[in-house]
Write a protein that holds these residues in place. Structure first.
Motif, PDB file in Angstrom:
ATOM      1  N   TYR A   1      19.075   8.157  -7.626  1.00 36.17           N
ATOM      2  CA  TYR A   1      17.685   7.347  -7.850  1.00 36.17           C
ATOM      3  C   TYR A   1      17.695   6.006  -7.245  1.00 36.17           C
ATOM      4  O   TYR A   1      19.018   5.378  -7.376  1.00 36.17           O
ATOM      5  CB  TYR A   1      17.474   7.480  -9.197  1.00 36.17           C
ATOM      6  N   CYS A   2      16.880   5.310  -6.976  1.00 38.40           N
ATOM      7  CA  CYS A   2      16.529   3.980  -6.590  1.00 38.40           C
ATOM      8  C   CYS A   2      15.922   3.320  -7.806  1.00 38.40           C
ATOM      9  O   CYS A   2      14.962   3.784  -8.569  1.00 38.40           O
ATOM     10  CB  CYS A   2      15.840   3.906  -5.377  1.00 38.40           C
ATOM     11  N   MET A   3      16.624   2.342  -8.373  1.00 33.13           N
ATOM     12  CA  MET A   3      16.161   1.494  -9.451  1.00 33.13           C
ATOM     13  C   MET A   3      15.011   0.466  -9.299  1.00 33.13           C
ATOM     14  O   MET A   3      15.249  -0.268  -8.425  1.00 33.13           O
ATOM     15  CB  MET A   3      17.568   1.169 -10.221  1.00 33.13           C
ATOM     16  N   GLY A   4      13.993   0.484 -10.316  1.00 31.25           N
ATOM     17  CA  GLY A   4      12.994  -0.755 -10.032  1.00 31.25           C
ATOM     18  C   GLY A   4      13.426  -1.937 -10.286  1.00 31.25           C
ATOM     19  O   GLY A   4      13.145  -3.068  -9.537  1.00 31.25           O
ATOM     20  N   ASP A   5      14.278  -2.242 -11.409  1.00 31.42           N
ATOM     21  CA  ASP A   5      14.486  -3.809 -11.889  1.00 31.42           C
ATOM     22  C   ASP A   5      15.396  -4.354 -10.599  1.00 31.42           C
ATOM     23  O   ASP A   5      15.217  -5.600 -10.417  1.00 31.42           O
ATOM     24  CB  ASP A   5      15.445  -3.609 -13.098  1.00 31.42           C
TER      25      ASP A   5
ATOM     26  N   LEU B   1      14.503  -7.784  -8.630  1.00 27.77           N
ATOM     27  CA  LEU B   1      15.366  -9.168  -8.628  1.00 27.77           C
ATOM     28  C   LEU B   1      15.712  -9.523  -7.272  1.00 27.77           C
ATOM     29  O   LEU B   1      15.480 -10.657  -6.828  1.00 27.77           O
ATOM     30  CB  LEU B   1      16.563  -8.772  -9.409  1.00 27.77           C
ATOM     31  N   THR B   2      15.895  -8.539  -6.458  1.00 30.41           N
ATOM     32  CA  THR B   2      16.496  -8.929  -5.093  1.00 30.41           C
ATOM     33  C   THR B   2      15.306  -9.030  -4.289  1.00 30.41           C
ATOM     34  O   THR B   2      15.351 -10.005  -3.484  1.00 30.41           O
ATOM     35  CB  THR B   2      17.361  -7.927  -4.518  1.00 30.41           C
ATOM     36  N   TYR B   3      14.640  -7.910  -4.033  1.00 30.77           N
ATOM     37  CA  TYR B   3      13.345  -8.258  -2.965  1.00 30.77           C
ATOM     38  C   TYR B   3      12.286  -9.222  -3.635  1.00 30.77           C
ATOM     39  O   TYR B   3      11.637 -10.098  -2.874  1.00 30.77           O
ATOM     40  CB  TYR B   3      12.694  -6.928  -2.675  1.00 30.77           C
ATOM     41  N   GLY B   4      12.055  -8.958  -4.920  1.00 30.78           N
ATOM     42  CA  GLY B   4      11.036  -9.857  -5.361  1.00 30.78           C
ATOM     43  C   GLY B   4      11.251 -11.347  -5.519  1.00 30.78           C
ATOM     44  O   GLY B   4      10.748 -12.138  -4.963  1.00 30.78           O
ATOM     45  N   PHE B   5      12.608 -11.719  -6.312  1.00 25.81           N
ATOM     46  CA  PHE B   5      12.773 -13.151  -6.600  1.00 25.81           C
ATOM     47  C   PHE B   5      13.844 -13.562  -5.472  1.00 25.81           C
ATOM     48  O   PHE B   5      13.485 -14.744  -5.065  1.00 25.81           O
ATOM     49  CB  PHE B   5      13.418 -13.242  -8.075  1.00 25.81           C
ATOM     50  N   LEU B   6      14.841 -13.013  -5.323  1.00 25.24           N
ATOM     51  CA  LEU B   6      15.715 -13.469  -4.332  1.00 25.24           C
ATOM     52  C   LEU B   6      15.392 -13.669  -2.798  1.00 25.24           C
ATOM     53  O   LEU B   6      15.419 -14.635  -2.302  1.00 25.24           O
ATOM     54  CB  LEU B   6      17.080 -12.638  -4.283  1.00 25.24           C
ATOM     55  N   ARG B   7      14.436 -12.729  -2.713  1.00 26.35           N
ATOM     56  CA  ARG B   7      13.728 -12.878  -1.182  1.00 26.35           C
ATOM     57  C   ARG B   7      12.356 -13.431  -1.320  1.00 26.35           C
ATOM     58  O   ARG B   7      11.580 -13.487  -0.389  1.00 26.35           O
ATOM     59  CB  ARG B   7      13.866 -11.637  -0.418  1.00 26.35           C
ATOM     60  N   ASN B   8      11.687 -13.922  -2.436  1.00 22.43           N
ATOM     61  CA  ASN B   8      10.495 -14.606  -2.645  1.00 22.43           C
ATOM     62  C   ASN B   8       9.488 -13.798  -2.200  1.00 22.43           C
ATOM     63  O   ASN B   8       8.382 -14.271  -1.758  1.00 22.43           O
ATOM     64  CB  ASN B   8      10.592 -16.188  -1.948  1.00 22.43           C
ATOM     65  N   LYS B   9       9.563 -12.402  -2.699  1.00 21.70           N
ATOM     66  CA  LYS B   9       8.265 -11.750  -2.538  1.00 21.70           C
ATOM     67  C   LYS B   9       7.736 -11.328  -3.883  1.00 21.70           C
ATOM     68  O   LYS B   9       7.016 -10.018  -3.726  1.00 21.70           O
ATOM     69  CB  LYS B   9       8.888 -10.297  -1.477  1.00 21.70           C
ATOM     70  N   ILE B  10       8.026 -11.875  -4.806  1.00 23.82           N
ATOM     71  CA  ILE B  10       7.657 -11.149  -6.204  1.00 23.82           C
ATOM     72  C   ILE B  10       6.100 -11.346  -6.064  1.00 23.82           C
ATOM     73  O   ILE B  10       5.389 -10.245  -6.904  1.00 23.82           O
ATOM     74  CB  ILE B  10       8.095 -12.085  -7.381  1.00 23.82           C
TER      75      ILE B  10
ATOM     76  N   MET C   1       3.812  -7.855  -7.055  1.00 25.20           N
ATOM     77  CA  MET C   1       2.985  -7.823  -8.126  1.00 25.20           C
ATOM     78  C   MET C   1       1.574  -7.348  -7.733  1.00 25.20           C
ATOM     79  O   MET C   1       0.676  -6.788  -8.262  1.00 25.20           O
ATOM     80  CB  MET C   1       3.078  -9.171  -8.923  1.00 25.20           C
ATOM     81  N   SER C   2       1.130  -7.991  -6.463  1.00 26.90           N
ATOM     82  CA  SER C   2      -0.175  -7.498  -6.237  1.00 26.90           C
ATOM     83  C   SER C   2      -0.360  -6.230  -5.327  1.00 26.90           C
ATOM     84  O   SER C   2      -1.046  -5.259  -5.877  1.00 26.90           O
ATOM     85  CB  SER C   2      -0.513  -8.570  -4.981  1.00 26.90           C
ATOM     86  N   ASP C   3       0.570  -5.962  -4.418  1.00 27.70           N
ATOM     87  CA  ASP C   3       0.552  -4.571  -3.730  1.00 27.70           C
ATOM     88  C   ASP C   3       1.182  -3.568  -4.290  1.00 27.70           C
ATOM     89  O   ASP C   3       0.710  -2.202  -4.331  1.00 27.70           O
ATOM     90  CB  ASP C   3       1.408  -4.838  -2.253  1.00 27.70           C
ATOM     91  N   CYS C   4       2.075  -3.760  -5.528  1.00 29.81           N
ATOM     92  CA  CYS C   4       2.529  -2.647  -6.097  1.00 29.81           C
ATOM     93  C   CYS C   4       1.996  -2.368  -7.564  1.00 29.81           C
ATOM     94  O   CYS C   4       2.230  -1.620  -8.386  1.00 29.81           O
ATOM     95  CB  CYS C   4       3.908  -2.790  -6.407  1.00 29.81           C
ATOM     96  N   ARG C   5       1.069  -3.223  -7.844  1.00 37.32           N
ATOM     97  CA  ARG C   5       0.251  -3.392  -9.197  1.00 37.32           C
ATOM     98  C   ARG C   5       1.259  -3.190 -10.243  1.00 37.32           C
ATOM     99  O   ARG C   5       1.209  -2.438 -11.003  1.00 37.32           O
ATOM    100  CB  ARG C   5      -0.452  -1.926  -9.202  1.00 37.32           C
ATOM    101  N   LEU C   6       2.178  -4.068 -10.014  1.00 33.74           N
ATOM    102  CA  LEU C   6       3.315  -4.250 -10.989  1.00 33.74           C
ATOM    103  C   LEU C   6       2.766  -5.036 -12.341  1.00 33.74           C
ATOM    104  O   LEU C   6       1.787  -6.216 -12.102  1.00 33.74           O
ATOM    105  CB  LEU C   6       4.302  -5.339 -10.609  1.00 33.74           C
TER     106      LEU C   6
ATOM    107  N   HIS D   1      23.249  -7.285  -4.653  1.00 32.73           N
ATOM    108  CA  HIS D   1      22.743  -8.542  -5.097  1.00 32.73           C
ATOM    109  C   HIS D   1      23.667  -9.681  -4.477  1.00 32.73           C
ATOM    110  O   HIS D   1      23.676 -10.912  -4.525  1.00 32.73           O
ATOM    111  CB  HIS D   1      22.779  -8.665  -6.654  1.00 32.73           C
ATOM    112  N   MET D   2      24.977  -9.325  -4.072  1.00 31.62           N
ATOM    113  CA  MET D   2      25.978 -10.062  -3.514  1.00 31.62           C
ATOM    114  C   MET D   2      26.606  -9.639  -2.395  1.00 31.62           C
ATOM    115  O   MET D   2      27.929  -9.679  -2.100  1.00 31.62           O
ATOM    116  CB  MET D   2      27.341 -10.327  -4.702  1.00 31.62           C
ATOM    117  N   ARG D   3      25.788  -9.012  -1.538  1.00 31.56           N
ATOM    118  CA  ARG D   3      26.335  -8.590  -0.232  1.00 31.56           C
ATOM    119  C   ARG D   3      27.064  -9.544   0.622  1.00 31.56           C
ATOM    120  O   ARG D   3      28.276  -9.120   1.069  1.00 31.56           O
ATOM    121  CB  ARG D   3      25.097  -8.190   0.839  1.00 31.56           C
TER     122      ARG D   3
END
Length: 257
Positions: free
Chosen positions: A143-147, A151-160, A164-169, A214-216
């Motif tokens: 499985y792929c995990m949401g949190d 953390l990575t795509y949302g906050f580290l890449r500044n896409k949060i 929140m808008s597109d994914c109705r988070l 998170h640490m590639r």
């Protein structure tokens, strides 16, 4: 199909060869090797380009592989060597009618659950994996995990804000729908709820890449000795319940009763 378009341009093979991808591969193989025996018959459903199927076939196991995307099948076939007892056919994880009931000792469902967006689809795929597995056989479902994505795509890449808008988070950050139509994201309770619909015994729930995604850059720059220490740490902690949410990929391992 969006999935076919995605994998036609995405290099899945080399992802698993990167340092962070190697952690996922090594961890998954580590757990497969706990349960595989010399005469085990294996099916990999959603085999991709065959990274796992070929590794197991080269170790002498008999492997049947199923893959949806034609591009991945072409790459898979190119890598078959004469010493491999392996088959590959195109098919859908939700319909394995070409395969008999109770046939396999080891069933690998390492990709399809990433791309199934309704509970009905998810249960159909798990039901087919369950059906083709022998009683006492072991099923590995990834499985792929949401949190970790938040953390990575949302906050580290500044896409949060976009997420929140597109994914109705919601404000609890516990349920969201992917607008990309590619990856379904889960939490631990979702995985357990799906597994509990079947007559199985839970064996392991593993964060297969842990903190690696998170640490590639850090992993890629590690010397070999330090990377081995990291792998030792990861394998010692990857089943800890408090670590699962940070992992991008998890592996639910259970026995058919």
């Amino acid at each position: 199909m969006k999935i076919e378009d995605y994998y036609n341009s995405y290099d899945e093979e080399n992802r698993l060869m990167s340092r962070y991808g190697m952690v996922e591969f090594i961890t998954t193989m580590h757990y497969i090797e706990k349960y595989i025996t010399a005469d085990s018959r294996i099916i990999e459903i959603g085999a991709g380009t065959g990274r796992y199927s070929h590794a197991l076939a080269k170790e002498g196991y008999c492997v049947d592989a199923v893959e949806l995307v034609e591009h991945n099948i072409d790459i898979f076939k190119e890598k078959i060597t004469p010493d491999e007892n392996i088959t590959i056919r195109q098919g859908n994880a939700m319909d394995l009618s070409d395969f008999k009931d109770n046939k396999y000792d080891i069933t690998l469902l390492l990709g399809p659950m990433y791309h199934l967006f309704t509970e009905e689809e998810q249960i159909r795929a798990l039901s087919e994996a369950y059906r083709v597995t022998k009683q006492g056989g072991i099923i590995f479902s990834a499985y792929c995990m949401g949190d970790a994505t938040i953390l990575t795509y949302g906050f580290l890449r500044n896409k949060i804000k976009e997420i929140m808008s597109d994914c109705r988070l919601n404000d609890s950050f516990d349920r969201f729908i992917s607008p990309w139509g590619i990856f379904q994201l889960y939490r631990k309770e979702d995985i357990i709820s799906l597994r509990n619909k079947f007559n199985v015994k839970s064996l392991h729930l593993v964060g297969t890449d842990g903190y690696s995604n998170h640490m590639r850059e850090t992993l890629e720059n590690m010397d070999e000795e330090t990377f081995k220490l990291y792998l030792k740490y990861h394998l010692a902690t990857c089943e800890r319940a408090d670590m699962l949410g940070i992992s991008h990929h998890t592996l639910d391992i259970f026995r058919k009763e």
